[in-house]
Enzyme design. Structure first.
Site, PDB file in Angstrom:
ATOM      1  N   LYS A 145       0.689  -1.267   0.101  1.00 46.25           N
ATOM      2  CA  LYS A 145      -0.118   0.084   0.024  1.00 46.25           C
ATOM      3  C   LYS A 145       0.788   1.228   0.037  1.00 46.25           C
ATOM      4  O   LYS A 145       2.225   1.327   0.174  1.00 46.25           O
ATOM      5  CB  LYS A 145      -1.101  -0.100   1.318  1.00 46.25           C
ATOM      6  CG  LYS A 145      -1.952  -0.924   1.251  1.00 46.25           C
ATOM      7  CD  LYS A 145      -2.842  -1.174   2.385  1.00 46.25           C
ATOM      8  CE  LYS A 145      -3.907  -2.272   2.328  1.00 46.25           C
ATOM      9  NZ  LYS A 145      -4.889  -2.168   3.575  1.00 46.25           N
TER      10      LYS A 145
ATOM     11  N   TYR B 168     -12.534  -2.064  -3.573  1.00 44.90           N
ATOM     12  CA  TYR B 168     -12.938  -2.099  -2.206  1.00 44.90           C
ATOM     13  C   TYR B 168     -14.610  -1.997  -2.075  1.00 44.90           C
ATOM     14  O   TYR B 168     -15.057  -1.622  -0.960  1.00 44.90           O
ATOM     15  CB  TYR B 168     -12.427  -0.977  -1.322  1.00 44.90           C
ATOM     16  CG  TYR B 168     -11.201  -1.380  -0.955  1.00 44.90           C
ATOM     17  CD1 TYR B 168     -10.712  -2.396  -0.052  1.00 44.90           C
ATOM     18  CD2 TYR B 168      -9.989  -0.330  -0.996  1.00 44.90           C
ATOM     19  CE1 TYR B 168      -9.408  -2.832   0.340  1.00 44.90           C
ATOM     20  CE2 TYR B 168      -8.612  -0.729  -0.616  1.00 44.90           C
ATOM     21  CZ  TYR B 168      -8.451  -1.882   0.201  1.00 44.90           C
ATOM     22  OH  TYR B 168      -7.270  -2.047   0.621  1.00 44.90           O
TER      23      TYR B 168
ATOM     24  N   ASN C 250      -2.400   0.052   7.458  1.00 44.95           N
ATOM     25  CA  ASN C 250      -1.598  -1.104   7.682  1.00 44.95           C
ATOM     26  C   ASN C 250      -0.623  -1.759   6.619  1.00 44.95           C
ATOM     27  O   ASN C 250      -0.856  -3.176   6.244  1.00 44.95           O
ATOM     28  CB  ASN C 250      -2.736  -2.069   8.074  1.00 44.95           C
ATOM     29  CG  ASN C 250      -3.936  -2.291   7.092  1.00 44.95           C
ATOM     30  OD1 ASN C 250      -3.782  -1.847   5.897  1.00 44.95           O
ATOM     31  ND2 ASN C 250      -4.875  -2.996   7.411  1.00 44.95           N
TER      32      ASN C 250
ATOM     33  N   HIS D 190      -2.039  -5.470   1.341  1.00 40.08           N
ATOM     34  CA  HIS D 190      -2.981  -6.062   1.048  1.00 40.08           C
ATOM     35  C   HIS D 190      -2.930  -7.470   0.567  1.00 40.08           C
ATOM     36  O   HIS D 190      -2.240  -7.772  -0.124  1.00 40.08           O
ATOM     37  CB  HIS D 190      -4.085  -5.312   0.130  1.00 40.08           C
ATOM     38  CG  HIS D 190      -5.302  -6.139  -0.362  1.00 40.08           C
ATOM     39  ND1 HIS D 190      -6.421  -6.033   0.174  1.00 40.08           N
ATOM     40  CD2 HIS D 190      -5.442  -6.968  -1.407  1.00 40.08           C
ATOM     41  CE1 HIS D 190      -7.364  -6.833  -0.393  1.00 40.08           C
ATOM     42  NE2 HIS D 190      -6.569  -7.369  -1.519  1.00 40.08           N
TER      43      HIS D 190
ATOM     44  N   GLU E  81     -10.017  -9.775  -7.628  1.00 41.50           N
ATOM     45  CA  GLU E  81      -9.002  -8.913  -7.423  1.00 41.50           C
ATOM     46  C   GLU E  81      -7.762  -9.016  -8.732  1.00 41.50           C
ATOM     47  O   GLU E  81      -7.404  -8.119  -9.087  1.00 41.50           O
ATOM     48  CB  GLU E  81      -8.252  -8.995  -6.004  1.00 41.50           C
ATOM     49  CG  GLU E  81      -9.309  -8.652  -4.969  1.00 41.50           C
ATOM     50  CD  GLU E  81      -9.172  -8.724  -3.569  1.00 41.50           C
ATOM     51  OE1 GLU E  81      -7.789  -9.298  -3.280  1.00 41.50           O
ATOM     52  OE2 GLU E  81      -9.903  -8.433  -2.652  1.00 41.50           O
TER      53      GLU E  81
HETATM   54  P1  IDP Z   1      -7.889  -6.848   5.408  1.00 42.84           P
HETATM   55  O1  IDP Z   1      -7.203  -5.881   4.419  1.00 42.84           O
HETATM   56  O2  IDP Z   1      -7.205  -7.504   6.245  1.00 42.84           O
HETATM   57  O3  IDP Z   1      -8.720  -7.952   4.571  1.00 42.84           O
HETATM   58  P2  IDP Z   1     -10.421  -5.732   5.531  1.00 42.84           P
HETATM   59  O4  IDP Z   1     -11.539  -6.014   6.691  1.00 42.84           O
HETATM   60  O5  IDP Z   1     -11.063  -6.274   3.958  1.00 42.84           O
HETATM   61  O6  IDP Z   1      -9.323  -6.044   5.979  1.00 42.84           O
HETATM   62  O7  IDP Z   1     -10.559  -4.024   5.420  1.00 42.84           O
HETATM   63  C1  IDP Z   1      -9.809  -3.491   3.985  1.00 42.84           C
HETATM   64  C2  IDP Z   1      -9.043  -2.452   4.502  1.00 42.84           C
HETATM   65  O8  IDP Z   1      -9.709  -1.392   5.102  1.00 42.84           O
HETATM   66  C3  IDP Z   1      -8.148  -2.921   5.718  1.00 42.84           C
HETATM   67  O9  IDP Z   1      -6.908  -3.505   5.290  1.00 42.84           O
HETATM   68  C4  IDP Z   1      -7.802  -1.537   6.413  1.00 42.84           C
HETATM   69  O10 IDP Z   1      -6.804  -0.671   5.581  1.00 42.84           O
HETATM   70  C5  IDP Z   1      -9.098  -0.661   6.119  1.00 42.84           C
HETATM   71  N1  IDP Z   1      -9.893  -0.778   7.633  1.00 42.84           N
HETATM   72  C6  IDP Z   1     -10.670  -2.182   7.871  1.00 42.84           C
HETATM   73  N2  IDP Z   1     -11.454  -1.797   9.020  1.00 42.84           N
HETATM   74  C7  IDP Z   1     -11.087  -0.623   9.318  1.00 42.84           C
HETATM   75  C8  IDP Z   1     -11.598   0.290  10.416  1.00 42.84           C
HETATM   76  O11 IDP Z   1     -12.202  -0.065  11.142  1.00 42.84           O
HETATM   77  N3  IDP Z   1     -11.052   1.466  10.230  1.00 42.84           N
HETATM   78  C9  IDP Z   1     -10.131   2.087   9.324  1.00 42.84           C
HETATM   79  N4  IDP Z   1      -9.714   1.335   8.214  1.00 42.84           N
HETATM   80  C10 IDP Z   1     -10.270  -0.077   8.243  1.00 42.84           C
HETATM   81 MG    MG Z   2     -10.001  -7.795   3.080  1.00 42.95          MG
END
Ligand code: IDP
Ligand code: MG
Length: 152
Positions: A12, A52, A115, A118, A129
């Site tokens: 990212k 997304y 984070n 992805h 994807e």
């Molecule tokens: P993942 O990336 O571990 O699969 P997902 O639930 O698919 O997690 O969420 C996609 C992305 O959205 C996450 O990697 C993170 O960057 C962001 N995200 C998810 N939950 C939150 C939140 O509660 N607050 C802010 N950003 C979030």
């Molecule tokens: Mg995800």
């Protein structure tokens, strides 16, 4: 033969800006993951929204799209036995506060909204994807020399 799967990964914008591309790719190579496609690119608004789509309507959705389009990323495809599960384990949990040390997010991230990496979470999302980011011609089939020592 175990399950040979493909998964999509994206380093990212925060990780690119922080100079973490090499470290993350090194982890993949060290583990034995086979890269079959990879590119450095800017994610457009349209691509971010499609990638997304499952999160549309959630409170963090707009910020997430803004984050992922805020700078260049490295997108790629990995292939290997049970690769989706292995890659998710290497990434760590979504929230870096809950990640094990030794995972990518556990080692490099502090907040869920920054984070670093992805990875697809299922066969279905991997297929979707990969199709969003890569054409068939951009995916290269080849034999990696160390496969004979990685797999029984
Ligand atoms: P993942 O990336 O571990 O699969 P997902 O639930 O698919 O997690 O969420 C996609 C992305 O959205 C996450 O990697 C993170 O960057 C962001 N995200 C998810 N939950 C939150 C939140 O509660 N607050 C802010 N950003 C979030
Ligand atoms: Mg995800």
């Amino acid at each position: 033969m175990a399950n040979i799967e493909r998964t999509f990964f994206m380093i990212k914008p925060d990780a690119v800006q922080r100079g973490l591309i090499g470290n993350i790719i090194e982890r993949y190579e060290r583990k034995g993951l086979k890269i079959i496609a990879m590119k450095f690119m800017q994610v457009s608004q349209d691509l971010a929204e499609r990638h997304y789509a499952e999160h549309k309507g959630k409170p963090f959705y707009d910020a997430l799209v803004e984050y992922i389009t805020s700078g260049p990323v490295v997108a790629g495809v990995l292939e290997g036995h049970d690769i989706i599960e292995i890659n998710r384990a290497m990434m760590g949990k979504t929230n870096p506060a809950e990640c094990d040390v030794g995972t990518i997010r556990g080692d490099f991230a502090m907040e869920i909204s920054r984070n670093v990496i992805h990875g697809s979470d299922s066969l279905e999302s991997a297929k979707r994807e990969i199709g969003l980011f890569f054409t068939e011609e951009e995916i290269i089939e080849y034999t990696r020399a160390d496969d004979v020592w990685l797999y029984e």
